[in-house]
Motif scaffolding. Sequence first.
Motif, PDB file in Angstrom:
ATOM      1  N   LEU A   1      -2.813  -7.119  11.196  1.00 51.70           N
ATOM      2  CA  LEU A   1      -1.615  -6.348  10.865  1.00 51.70           C
ATOM      3  C   LEU A   1      -1.340  -6.405   9.364  1.00 51.70           C
ATOM      4  N   ARG A   2      -1.499  -7.570   8.766  1.00 51.98           N
ATOM      5  CA  ARG A   2      -1.309  -7.676   7.315  1.00 51.98           C
ATOM      6  C   ARG A   2      -2.292  -6.777   6.578  1.00 51.98           C
ATOM      7  N   ALA A   3      -3.539  -6.771   7.031  1.00 55.71           N
ATOM      8  CA  ALA A   3      -4.573  -5.969   6.367  1.00 55.71           C
ATOM      9  C   ALA A   3      -4.294  -4.477   6.514  1.00 55.71           C
ATOM     10  N   LEU A   4      -3.894  -4.054   7.700  1.00 54.64           N
ATOM     11  CA  LEU A   4      -3.600  -2.643   7.918  1.00 54.64           C
ATOM     12  C   LEU A   4      -2.412  -2.194   7.075  1.00 54.64           C
ATOM     13  N   ARG A   5      -1.373  -3.015   7.049  1.00 54.90           N
ATOM     14  CA  ARG A   5      -0.179  -2.648   6.277  1.00 54.90           C
ATOM     15  C   ARG A   5      -0.472  -2.654   4.778  1.00 54.90           C
ATOM     16  N   ALA A   6      -1.319  -3.588   4.345  1.00 57.36           N
ATOM     17  CA  ALA A   6      -1.694  -3.624   2.937  1.00 57.36           C
ATOM     18  C   ALA A   6      -2.496  -2.385   2.546  1.00 57.36           C
ATOM     19  N   ALA A   7      -3.179  -1.780   3.524  1.00 53.63           N
ATOM     20  CA  ALA A   7      -3.954  -0.562   3.277  1.00 53.63           C
ATOM     21  C   ALA A   7      -3.103   0.701   3.411  1.00 53.63           C
ATOM     22  N   GLY A   8      -1.787   0.537   3.607  1.00 59.42           N
ATOM     23  CA  GLY A   8      -0.894   1.684   3.672  1.00 59.42           C
ATOM     24  C   GLY A   8      -0.653   2.219   5.070  1.00 59.42           C
ATOM     25  N   GLU A   9      -1.110   1.489   6.103  1.00 58.95           N
ATOM     26  CA  GLU A   9      -0.912   1.920   7.484  1.00 58.95           C
ATOM     27  C   GLU A   9       0.390   1.328   8.033  1.00 58.95           C
ATOM     28  N   GLU A  10       1.062   2.078   8.881  1.00 56.86           N
ATOM     29  CA  GLU A  10       2.194   1.534   9.631  1.00 56.86           C
ATOM     30  C   GLU A  10       1.632   1.019  10.951  1.00 56.86           C
TER      31      GLU A  10
END
Length: 280
Positions: A72-81
Amino acid sequence: MEIRWQPGHLVRARRELKPLLSQARWVVEVGDARAPRASRDRLLSEQVPAARRIVVLTHADLADPQATRAWLRALRAAGEEAYAVRAHRPSGLQPLQRRLAPPRARPPAGLRGVRLGTAVTLQRAVVVGLPNVGKSTLINALARRSRARSEARPGTTRGPQWIQASEGLELLDTPGVLAPMGVRGERAYLLAALGMVSDRSFPVWEVAVWLVERLGLPDPALGSAEATLEGMGRGWGLVSRSGAVNTEETALRLLQQFRRGSLGRHTLEEPPRVPAEPGR
């Protein structure tokens, strides 16, 4: 290994999906928390901008919780919700429910403070993802009742159907989609182990041996993953009259146990490394 499993209704679903994506405010892309990268449709990001896309990782109760938090941290850091849910635990769906909830219209200034009927605008979300990733189960959980057909096998949903999830919120359940060119390499093993393609579309013994190695299950006393799997088959009594292990039944038994979580909580893909936040 290469898997080319494309039932007719899945081919039709991919062809019909693009116009459906424009019919809703949100596109909820469903992935599996045990393989967040492999279980997502790589072509979807080209069709839907990140501002309209919400990533939901299902089966969080079957995945390693620390790995899920890292994903989740990686996805959010990549601009994903991104959200991770346990579809059978309604309390865990509250953040996603709040995000999908339609905005409530504000009454005219002159009528503020006057009791009026609740004004809710209609909001729609298209739920998409690979076969058997948990789309219908997620919709049923959001609707708090069994509205979408859900089974533990790929290809259950045959056609798109709008479902009233709550007041002002409609969800479109869609059939699973796979790339028309099929899947190959490690992604093929991952999708096979997770049950996102038909068990008849790949060599089950080969995938089961791969899974034994991936989970670190080989018995040092037996010397190899294949020998370990044969030992499991003998322990389960899956032996023919001649004394040989029934390899197909043994492989399927292992895959079913993994999919149900009987082997513990495992994540099959390592999350990308994300730089630590300042001050932490």
